[in-house]
Design an enzyme around this catalytic site. Structure first.
Site, mmCIF file in Angstrom:
data_model
loop_
_atom_site.group_PDB
_atom_site.id
_atom_site.type_symbol
_atom_site.label_atom_id
_atom_site.label_comp_id
_atom_site.label_asym_id
_atom_site.label_seq_id
_atom_site.Cartn_x
_atom_site.Cartn_y
_atom_site.Cartn_z
ATOM 1 C CE LYS A 22 -40.242 -28.381 5.045
ATOM 2 N NZ LYS A 22 -39.654 -27.628 3.933
ATOM 3 C CG ASN A 23 -36.475 -29.979 3.265
ATOM 4 O OD1 ASN A 23 -37.587 -29.459 3.109
ATOM 5 N ND2 ASN A 23 -35.520 -29.406 3.979
ATOM 6 C CB CYS A 117 -38.445 -16.139 2.636
ATOM 7 S SG CYS A 117 -36.913 -16.996 2.905
ATOM 8 N NE ARG A 122 -34.356 -20.007 1.355
ATOM 9 C CZ ARG A 122 -35.126 -20.908 1.927
ATOM 10 N NH1 ARG A 122 -36.033 -20.546 2.789
ATOM 11 N NH2 ARG A 122 -35.007 -22.184 1.621
ATOM 12 C CG ASP A 307 -33.545 -26.625 7.732
ATOM 13 O OD1 ASP A 307 -33.459 -25.396 7.556
ATOM 14 O OD2 ASP A 307 -33.925 -27.409 6.841
ATOM 15 N NE ARG A 399 -43.778 -23.540 4.630
ATOM 16 C CZ ARG A 399 -42.523 -23.126 4.620
ATOM 17 N NH1 ARG A 399 -42.165 -22.053 5.254
ATOM 18 N NH2 ARG A 399 -41.601 -23.785 3.945
HETATM 19 C C1 UD1 Z 1 -33.016 -26.255 1.316
HETATM 20 C C2 UD1 Z 1 -34.032 -26.755 2.297
HETATM 21 C C3 UD1 Z 1 -34.047 -25.884 3.551
HETATM 22 C C4 UD1 Z 1 -32.640 -25.762 4.130
HETATM 23 C C5 UD1 Z 1 -31.633 -25.352 3.065
HETATM 24 C C6 UD1 Z 1 -30.184 -25.400 3.546
HETATM 25 C C7 UD1 Z 1 -35.681 -27.764 0.852
HETATM 26 C C8 UD1 Z 1 -37.052 -27.712 0.297
HETATM 27 N N1 UD1 Z 1 -35.334 -26.760 1.672
HETATM 28 O O1 UD1 Z 1 -33.411 -24.936 0.927
HETATM 29 O O2 UD1 Z 1 -34.913 -26.480 4.508
HETATM 30 O O3 UD1 Z 1 -32.617 -24.802 5.154
HETATM 31 O O4 UD1 Z 1 -31.729 -26.236 1.917
HETATM 32 O O5 UD1 Z 1 -29.877 -26.676 4.012
HETATM 33 O O6 UD1 Z 1 -34.945 -28.701 0.627
HETATM 34 N N2 UD1 Z 1 -28.234 -19.658 -2.944
HETATM 35 C C9 UD1 Z 1 -27.845 -18.716 -3.892
HETATM 36 N N3 UD1 Z 1 -28.257 -18.910 -5.186
HETATM 37 C C10 UD1 Z 1 -29.001 -19.972 -5.570
HETATM 38 C C11 UD1 Z 1 -29.392 -20.932 -4.615
HETATM 39 C C12 UD1 Z 1 -28.981 -20.748 -3.284
HETATM 40 O O7 UD1 Z 1 -27.169 -17.741 -3.565
HETATM 41 O O8 UD1 Z 1 -29.333 -20.086 -6.762
HETATM 42 C C13 UD1 Z 1 -27.820 -19.487 -1.514
HETATM 43 C C14 UD1 Z 1 -29.001 -19.293 -0.557
HETATM 44 O O9 UD1 Z 1 -29.416 -17.938 -0.512
HETATM 45 C C15 UD1 Z 1 -28.416 -19.776 0.751
HETATM 46 C C16 UD1 Z 1 -27.475 -20.923 0.322
HETATM 47 O O10 UD1 Z 1 -27.240 -20.719 -1.070
HETATM 48 O O11 UD1 Z 1 -27.641 -18.762 1.358
HETATM 49 C C17 UD1 Z 1 -28.055 -22.322 0.501
HETATM 50 O O12 UD1 Z 1 -29.389 -22.354 0.018
HETATM 51 P P1 UD1 Z 1 -30.051 -23.651 -0.598
HETATM 52 O O13 UD1 Z 1 -29.252 -24.863 -0.242
HETATM 53 O O14 UD1 Z 1 -30.326 -23.416 -2.030
HETATM 54 O O15 UD1 Z 1 -31.436 -23.692 0.190
HETATM 55 P P2 UD1 Z 1 -32.774 -24.273 -0.379
HETATM 56 O O16 UD1 Z 1 -32.453 -25.337 -1.370
HETATM 57 O O17 UD1 Z 1 -33.680 -23.166 -0.774
#
Ligand code: UD1
Length: 420
Positions: A22-23, A117, A122, A307, A399
């Protein structure tokens, strides 16, 4: 709303096939916006999130064609709108992945700001600041990220304050068509980021360093169409292996990749499982033994994936001994714990750590899924319970897990979906 009804107490046995990731599939679908030629994507999983991303492309005027094998062909030359509406973004945060591609190819994009969420606030501040560094004009108003650029984005040197998976993907996609070179430091090394990079390279992008924490992208004038097959889902793979270990079972998962699951397989060996691997399969055998508790700490790849922590928490509830699980990636990822305690588990939350004292068996109860991976952990808890568990709000599981009850039934589980 549908529910899953599980009668626990069966050791999982047999063989199943793992779906596409999915990711990886989500960013690869977004990447189709980077070219006017047709991109064919194979091995897409049958999931709600994939349908949502296809719907998002549809509401921009791009009509993906789906063949009988669920391969999807996307040609974005018919695009009319450059925006991702709140109605879709609120159901899937990964909608943010269209921001970089739209901005770099069309010079404008509007994407609803994803809210908090179930697993934390996030934010997407790192996506925004990196694109601003590349010359984008971005304002956040009326709940939307409104981005534009005069001419092309410019290559830039970007240091990510935190490792962010979709943040790295968004910026990497934007950089493929930017003017000059972009260097992303502290980039995510997740296999799904590598899979997206490999697809972009097949489309004609100039990217190096994928799989390391420094990505170098030299912008090109245009990208072309290609056919690309999405890698197997490592989280789905791990979830079935943990379910088999928790139920003292013996399963084989095929069409997967053991090389990207090292941290998880190591933990499963500590649990007491015998693990055998081939190029595209993994076999786990507990030889009927009760699993031993494990302790772990989540962190970005190649460390233990966030995850997969809820599933190991479920395993620890019935394991021999006490294990501690520390979550360092998300701030609020223990919603499943209270539901497991209602099933007779003995789990204490201490800050960002849970201490799980193993009990002999859980007792089935009606429980509620709160997010995608938490729902998988509640199903595992149901499988190791003495009697019947019902899991409510299973739209979360649809999902991210393809045909979960059919696959578990194939492994002998007594599980069925009931409409209510
Ligand atoms: C992706 C995955 C999700 C997985 C996560 C961590 C997808 C679609 N989803 O989510 O399944 O659990 O990686 O491996 O690929 N953060 C900030 N600012 C930002 C972006 C992130 O503070 O602009 C923080 C987030 O709140 C979190 C951490 O960074 O604490 C990591 O998040 P991130 O790697 O961005 O998660 P996703 O990409 O949303």
């Amino acid at each position: 709303m549908d529910k899953l009804l599980i009668e626990g107490g069966v050791s999982l046995r047999g063989e199943i096939r793992i779906a596409g990731a999915k990711n990886s599939a989500l960013p690869i679908l977004a990447a189709t916006l980077l070219t006017q030629e047709t991109v064919q994507i194979c091995n897409l999983p049958h999931l709600f999130d994939i349908t949502t991303m296809i719907e998002l492309l549809g509401c921009m005027g791009v009509q993906p064609i789906i063949d009988e094998k669920l391969n999807v062909e996307v040609n974005s030359s018919s695009i009319k709108h450059f925006s991702a509406p709140y109605e879709l973004v609120k159901t899937m945060r990964a909608s943010i992945l269209v921001l970089g591609p739209l901005l770099t190819r069309f010079g404008r994009a509007e994407v609803a700001l994803p809210g908090g969420c179930a697993i934390g606030s996030r934010p997407v501040n790192l996506h925004i600041s990196a694109l601003q560094k590349m010359g984008a004009d971005i304002v956040v108003e009326d709940g939307y990220i409104k981005a534009s650029v005069n001419g092309r984005l410019k290559g830039a040197h970007i240091f990510m304050d935190l490792v962010t998976v979709t943040g790295t993907e968004n910026v990497m996609m934007a950089a493929t068509l930017a003017d000059g070179q972009t260097k992303i430091e502290n980039a995510a090394r997740e296999p799904e980021v590598v899979d997206l990079a490999n697809c972009l390279v097949k489309m004609g992008a100039d990217i190096s360093g994928q799989g390391t924490d420094t990505l170098i992208i030299n912008g090109v004038n245009e990208l072309k169409g290609c056919s690309y097959s999405v890698m197997p889902d490592r989280i789905e793979t791990g979830t079935y292996l943990i379910a088999a270990a928790a139920t003292r079972g013996h399963i084989r998962v095929k069409d997967t990749r053991p090389d990207i699951l090292e941290s998880v397989l190591m933990k499963l060996e500590q649990v007491g499982a015998e693990i055998k691997v081939g190029e595209n399969w993994i076999e786990l055998n507990m030889h009927g033994k009760r699993p031993k508790s494990v302790s772990l700490r989540t962190a970005p790849y190649p460390a233990f994936p966030t995850d997969m922590q809820a599933q190991f928490t479920a395993l620890n509830t019935i394991a021999l001994g006490t294990g501690s699980i520390t979550e360092t990636v998300f701030e609020n990822r223990f919603m499943h714990v209270h539901e497991m305690n209602r099933m007779g588990a003995s789990i204490k939350v201490e800050g960002n750590t849970v201490i799980v004292e193993g009990v002999k068996a859980l007792k089935g109860a009606p429980v509620m899924a709160t997010d995608l991976r938490a729902s998988a952990s509640l199903i595992i808890a149901g499988l190791v319970s003495d009697n019947v568990t019902t899991v409510d709000r299973i739209y979360h599981i649809d999902r991210g897990y393809e045909c979960i009850e059919e696959k578990l039934q194939l492994l002998g589980a007594r599980i069925r979906r009931i409409a209510s």
